[in-house]
Scaffold this motif. Structure first.
Motif, PDB file in Angstrom:
ATOM      1  N   LYS A   1     -16.691 -35.653  70.426  1.00  0.00           N
ATOM      2  CA  LYS A   1     -15.470 -35.910  71.196  1.00  0.00           C
ATOM      3  C   LYS A   1     -15.817 -36.660  72.467  1.00  0.00           C
ATOM      4  O   LYS A   1     -16.915 -36.496  73.014  1.00  0.00           O
ATOM      5  CB  LYS A   1     -14.756 -34.598  71.565  1.00  0.00           C
ATOM      6  N   VAL A   2     -14.873 -37.460  72.941  1.00  0.00           N
ATOM      7  CA  VAL A   2     -15.027 -38.174  74.209  1.00  0.00           C
ATOM      8  C   VAL A   2     -13.768 -37.956  75.030  1.00  0.00           C
ATOM      9  O   VAL A   2     -12.650 -38.230  74.563  1.00  0.00           O
ATOM     10  CB  VAL A   2     -15.251 -39.689  73.997  1.00  0.00           C
ATOM     11  N   ALA A   3     -13.923 -37.445  76.222  1.00  0.00           N
ATOM     12  CA  ALA A   3     -12.805 -37.248  77.148  1.00  0.00           C
ATOM     13  C   ALA A   3     -13.089 -38.023  78.426  1.00  0.00           C
ATOM     14  O   ALA A   3     -14.188 -38.542  78.623  1.00  0.00           O
ATOM     15  CB  ALA A   3     -12.618 -35.767  77.456  1.00  0.00           C
ATOM     16  N   PHE A   4     -12.102 -38.101  79.303  1.00  0.00           N
ATOM     17  CA  PHE A   4     -12.340 -38.736  80.597  1.00  0.00           C
ATOM     18  C   PHE A   4     -11.505 -38.054  81.670  1.00  0.00           C
ATOM     19  O   PHE A   4     -10.464 -37.440  81.392  1.00  0.00           O
ATOM     20  CB  PHE A   4     -12.054 -40.238  80.549  1.00  0.00           C
ATOM     21  N   ALA A   5     -11.998 -38.168  82.900  1.00  0.00           N
ATOM     22  CA  ALA A   5     -11.335 -37.545  84.049  1.00  0.00           C
ATOM     23  C   ALA A   5     -11.792 -38.249  85.311  1.00  0.00           C
ATOM     24  O   ALA A   5     -12.876 -38.841  85.351  1.00  0.00           O
ATOM     25  CB  ALA A   5     -11.658 -36.057  84.126  1.00  0.00           C
ATOM     26  N   THR A   6     -10.967 -38.184  86.340  1.00  0.00           N
ATOM     27  CA  THR A   6     -11.362 -38.703  87.647  1.00  0.00           C
ATOM     28  C   THR A   6     -12.171 -37.648  88.382  1.00  0.00           C
ATOM     29  O   THR A   6     -12.156 -36.468  88.032  1.00  0.00           O
ATOM     30  CB  THR A   6     -10.143 -39.078  88.491  1.00  0.00           C
ATOM     31  N   GLU A   7     -12.892 -38.089  89.403  1.00  0.00           N
ATOM     32  CA  GLU A   7     -13.523 -37.134  90.316  1.00  0.00           C
ATOM     33  C   GLU A   7     -12.427 -36.473  91.159  1.00  0.00           C
ATOM     34  O   GLU A   7     -11.367 -37.070  91.384  1.00  0.00           O
ATOM     35  CB  GLU A   7     -14.532 -37.845  91.222  1.00  0.00           C
ATOM     36  N   PRO A   8     -12.625 -35.248  91.645  1.00  0.00           N
ATOM     37  CA  PRO A   8     -11.571 -34.599  92.435  1.00  0.00           C
ATOM     38  C   PRO A   8     -11.300 -35.335  93.748  1.00  0.00           C
ATOM     39  O   PRO A   8     -12.221 -35.710  94.462  1.00  0.00           O
ATOM     40  CB  PRO A   8     -12.128 -33.191  92.689  1.00  0.00           C
TER      41      PRO A   8
ATOM     42  N   ILE B   1       3.026 -32.992  94.373  1.00  0.00           N
ATOM     43  CA  ILE B   1       1.715 -33.590  94.599  1.00  0.00           C
ATOM     44  C   ILE B   1       1.903 -35.095  94.762  1.00  0.00           C
ATOM     45  O   ILE B   1       2.510 -35.744  93.901  1.00  0.00           O
ATOM     46  CB  ILE B   1       0.753 -33.305  93.433  1.00  0.00           C
ATOM     47  N   ASN B   2       1.406 -35.631  95.858  1.00  0.00           N
ATOM     48  CA  ASN B   2       1.536 -37.070  96.138  1.00  0.00           C
ATOM     49  C   ASN B   2       2.988 -37.535  96.097  1.00  0.00           C
ATOM     50  O   ASN B   2       3.317 -38.624  95.627  1.00  0.00           O
ATOM     51  CB  ASN B   2       0.718 -37.894  95.146  1.00  0.00           C
ATOM     52  N   GLY B   3       3.871 -36.658  96.577  1.00  0.00           N
ATOM     53  CA  GLY B   3       5.281 -37.012  96.647  1.00  0.00           C
ATOM     54  C   GLY B   3       6.010 -36.936  95.331  1.00  0.00           C
ATOM     55  O   GLY B   3       7.191 -37.312  95.251  1.00  0.00           O
ATOM     56  N   GLU B   4       5.338 -36.440  94.275  1.00  0.00           N
ATOM     57  CA  GLU B   4       5.971 -36.361  92.960  1.00  0.00           C
ATOM     58  C   GLU B   4       6.083 -34.906  92.532  1.00  0.00           C
ATOM     59  O   GLU B   4       5.103 -34.176  92.540  1.00  0.00           O
ATOM     60  CB  GLU B   4       5.152 -37.139  91.927  1.00  0.00           C
TER      61      GLU B   4
ATOM     62  N   ILE C   1       1.712 -36.996  77.421  1.00  0.00           N
ATOM     63  CA  ILE C   1       1.314 -38.291  77.983  1.00  0.00           C
ATOM     64  C   ILE C   1       2.175 -39.400  77.405  1.00  0.00           C
ATOM     65  O   ILE C   1       2.629 -40.298  78.135  1.00  0.00           O
ATOM     66  CB  ILE C   1      -0.180 -38.535  77.699  1.00  0.00           C
ATOM     67  N   ASP C   2       2.400 -39.364  76.099  1.00  0.00           N
ATOM     68  CA  ASP C   2       3.245 -40.390  75.463  1.00  0.00           C
ATOM     69  C   ASP C   2       4.650 -40.382  76.044  1.00  0.00           C
ATOM     70  O   ASP C   2       5.288 -41.444  76.174  1.00  0.00           O
ATOM     71  CB  ASP C   2       3.300 -40.169  73.954  1.00  0.00           C
ATOM     72  N   ASN C   3       5.142 -39.201  76.399  1.00  0.00           N
ATOM     73  CA  ASN C   3       6.493 -39.077  76.971  1.00  0.00           C
ATOM     74  C   ASN C   3       6.511 -39.221  78.491  1.00  0.00           C
ATOM     75  O   ASN C   3       7.574 -39.085  79.109  1.00  0.00           O
ATOM     76  CB  ASN C   3       7.104 -37.734  76.586  1.00  0.00           C
ATOM     77  N   ASN C   4       5.305 -39.439  79.067  1.00  0.00           N
ATOM     78  CA  ASN C   4       5.179 -39.595  80.523  1.00  0.00           C
ATOM     79  C   ASN C   4       5.773 -38.403  81.269  1.00  0.00           C
ATOM     80  O   ASN C   4       6.463 -38.554  82.282  1.00  0.00           O
ATOM     81  CB  ASN C   4       5.853 -40.894  80.985  1.00  0.00           C
ATOM     82  N   GLU C   5       5.482 -37.196  80.771  1.00  0.00           N
ATOM     83  CA  GLU C   5       6.020 -35.991  81.391  1.00  0.00           C
ATOM     84  C   GLU C   5       5.280 -35.682  82.688  1.00  0.00           C
ATOM     85  O   GLU C   5       4.049 -35.780  82.761  1.00  0.00           O
ATOM     86  CB  GLU C   5       5.887 -34.805  80.432  1.00  0.00           C
ATOM     87  N   ALA C   6       6.031 -35.307  83.712  1.00  0.00           N
ATOM     88  CA  ALA C   6       5.457 -34.971  85.021  1.00  0.00           C
ATOM     89  C   ALA C   6       5.072 -33.490  85.017  1.00  0.00           C
ATOM     90  O   ALA C   6       5.807 -32.629  85.521  1.00  0.00           O
ATOM     91  CB  ALA C   6       6.449 -35.271  86.137  1.00  0.00           C
TER      92      ALA C   6
ATOM     93  N   LEU D   1       0.229 -40.188  84.763  1.00  0.00           N
ATOM     94  CA  LEU D   1       0.925 -40.102  86.055  1.00  0.00           C
ATOM     95  C   LEU D   1       0.229 -40.914  87.138  1.00  0.00           C
ATOM     96  O   LEU D   1       0.793 -41.090  88.224  1.00  0.00           O
ATOM     97  CB  LEU D   1       1.029 -38.641  86.497  1.00  0.00           C
ATOM     98  N   GLN D   2      -0.983 -41.378  86.868  1.00  0.00           N
ATOM     99  CA  GLN D   2      -1.665 -42.189  87.867  1.00  0.00           C
ATOM    100  C   GLN D   2      -1.035 -43.572  87.925  1.00  0.00           C
ATOM    101  O   GLN D   2      -0.714 -44.162  86.903  1.00  0.00           O
ATOM    102  CB  GLN D   2      -3.156 -42.300  87.555  1.00  0.00           C
ATOM    103  N   LYS D   3      -0.891 -44.084  89.122  1.00  0.00           N
ATOM    104  CA  LYS D   3      -0.227 -45.371  89.320  1.00  0.00           C
ATOM    105  C   LYS D   3      -1.188 -46.518  89.020  1.00  0.00           C
ATOM    106  O   LYS D   3      -1.527 -47.330  89.874  1.00  0.00           O
ATOM    107  CB  LYS D   3       0.315 -45.476  90.744  1.00  0.00           C
ATOM    108  N   ARG D   4      -1.645 -46.553  87.769  1.00  0.00           N
ATOM    109  CA  ARG D   4      -2.535 -47.620  87.323  1.00  0.00           C
ATOM    110  C   ARG D   4      -2.112 -48.047  85.920  1.00  0.00           C
ATOM    111  O   ARG D   4      -1.543 -47.266  85.166  1.00  0.00           O
ATOM    112  CB  ARG D   4      -4.007 -47.171  87.285  1.00  0.00           C
ATOM    113  N   ASN D   5      -2.442 -49.245  85.584  1.00  0.00           N
ATOM    114  CA  ASN D   5      -2.125 -49.747  84.258  1.00  0.00           C
ATOM    115  C   ASN D   5      -3.212 -49.312  83.278  1.00  0.00           C
ATOM    116  O   ASN D   5      -4.353 -49.760  83.378  1.00  0.00           O
ATOM    117  CB  ASN D   5      -2.033 -51.275  84.285  1.00  0.00           C
ATOM    118  N   PRO D   6      -2.892 -48.441  82.301  1.00  0.00           N
ATOM    119  CA  PRO D   6      -3.925 -47.973  81.374  1.00  0.00           C
ATOM    120  C   PRO D   6      -4.475 -49.088  80.494  1.00  0.00           C
ATOM    121  O   PRO D   6      -5.527 -48.935  79.887  1.00  0.00           O
ATOM    122  CB  PRO D   6      -3.196 -46.904  80.547  1.00  0.00           C
TER     123      PRO D   6
END
Length: 413
Positions: free
Chosen positions: A95-102, A175-178, A144-149, A206-211
């Motif tokens: 398996k391969v997952a990904f995450a940001t640093e805190p 969190i972050n105004g959302e 994620i597909d439904n962009n649920e907050a 939810l991150q404001k970046r283009n996947p």
């Protein structure tokens, strides 16, 4: 014979309290520090909760683009598109997952300000890690597909934000105004386990970046789980081969002609990324630790040798009398070695007691939330082994030297 040695040792310890105190202090403090450092090392780098599979997990933390002509480099964590195209397509991993640093964010609730760590992850993050869900469940690909907050939080954040013991699932936090709907609560882990620790976890959508960003660099670390520990070298080799075929892309600042990105263990990536910023970081780290350990252990041993020489020289008259009554060099040496070994064993026991007290205090001090330092049997065995080594190192030479004194010189003191 051993009983006599023990009786003499006990009498000497009581009669020469100063030397006994100095010896015990030096031994116990040295071993206490070693035990505590070992506990911190295991706390940070061993496969503890929630990473029981860390022994078969590798990480890809960055990609570095270099323009050899100018020496200019550009190093960043990874983008989602890079992970999807070049890491998730590998054949060896399970398996391969990904995450940001805190990262940290300030949030407000009931007139109070809270400082929280947050990170973005994909759903497979929850399959590779083994977090204990106290309430609810993790987010899925559907969320994620439904962009649920939605968000998953740890139990300390739940208790601080909503109230101790209050259920958080279904409630909303900002969190972050959302506004985010809490769908799960996990038992937290120390922030020192940076690849997986956080107060709040959110879907990467939810991150404001283009996947679909085609750049190689981004904010993510790839977490790669092998089917078996034996597959780790294969994963490294497969990824290295893939990296060698990655096409170079022209950046606005420069045109790179070399790409470097590696898979490594948690320790390798932590040391290389955070301390040395180079591929040779782990080697430098081990060399530094070895040099410090040798220096740290040698200085107390030399000091104890000097103390024991002074202590034994004070007993010159005793040595002369015993030799005059027929005590051999071997018998005298054995006596002094037994004395020193007993002192060092007592020092080792004191070190274990002091270490246990410090670790209990640290775990309950909340200096690091969820701290779980502990002493295991390996550390105990190492501590007593080191105690015996210290006893022999600091006792054999001065004992042998003084037992060789001629009777007349010894009686003169």
């Amino acid at each position: 014979m051993l009983t006599n040695y023990l009786k003499i040792t006990w009498a000497v310890m009581k009669r020469r309290k100063f030397f006994t105190f100095i010896s015990l202090f030096g031994i116990s403090m040295t071993l206490t520090i070693l035990i505590i450092l070992t506990a911190f090392y295991e706390h940070a780098f061993s496969g503890n909760y929630p990473e029981p599979n860390r022994d078969r997990t590798l990480f890809v933390t960055n990609i570095t683009l270099t323009e050899k002509a100018t020496g200019f480099t550009n190093g960043n964590p990874l983008s989602i598109s890079f992970i999807n195209k070049y890491i998730k397509t590998l054949q060896t991993p399970e398996k391969v997952a990904f995450a940001t640093e805190p990262s940290t964010v300030n949030t407000y609730h009931n007139g109070k300000k809270w400082k929280l760590f947050f990170k973005y992850t994909d759903p497979l993050f929850w399959e590779i890690t083994q977090f204990n869900f106290l309430e609810g469940q993790p987010y899925t690909q559907r969320a994620i597909d439904n962009n649920e907050a939605v968000a998953v939080i740890n139990d300390q954040t739940r208790d601080d934000y909503f109230g101790k013991g209050v259920s958080a699932v279904g409630k909303t936090m900002e969190i972050n105004g959302e506004p985010l709907r809490v769908i799960g609560v996990v038992r937290g882990c120390p922030i020192t386990r940076m690849r997986v620790a956080s107060d709040v976890y959110m879907p990467y959508s939810l991150q404001k970046r283009n996947p679909d960003d085609r750049n190689y660099g981004g904010p993510y670390t790839a977490i790669v789980l092998a089917k078996d520990k034996a597959d780790l070298p294969k994963m490294r080799a497969e990824y290295a081969e893939v990296v060698s075929r990655i096409p170079l892309i022209k950046l606005t600042d420069f045109t790179p002609d070399h790409i470097d990105s590696r898979m490594g263990t948690y320790l390798e990536t932590a040391i290389t990324d955070e301390l040395f910023k180079s591929g040779a970081g782990l080697t430098k780290f081990y060399l530094l630790v070895f040099m410090l350990a040798v220096l740290f252990m040698t200085l107390p041993a030399i000091n104890l040798v000097n103390i024991n020489i002074s202590r034994i020289m004070e007993r010159a008259s005793e040595i002369g009398i015993r030799k005059a009554f027929g005590a051999s060099t071997r018998t005298m040496t054995a006596q002094f070695v037994v004395e020193n070994v007993i002192v060092t064993v007592i020092g080792g026991m004191l070190a274990l007691l002091l270490s246990a007290l410090f670790i209990w205090w640290f775990n309950n001090s909340h200096l690091i939330a969820y701290a779980d330092l502990r002493i295991n049997w390996t550390v105990v065995i190492v501590a007593f082994t080191l105690s015996l080594i210290f006893g022999l190192m600091s006792g054999v030479y001065p004992a042998w030297r003084m037992s060789k004194l001629p009777v007349v010189e010894a009686l003169k003191g």
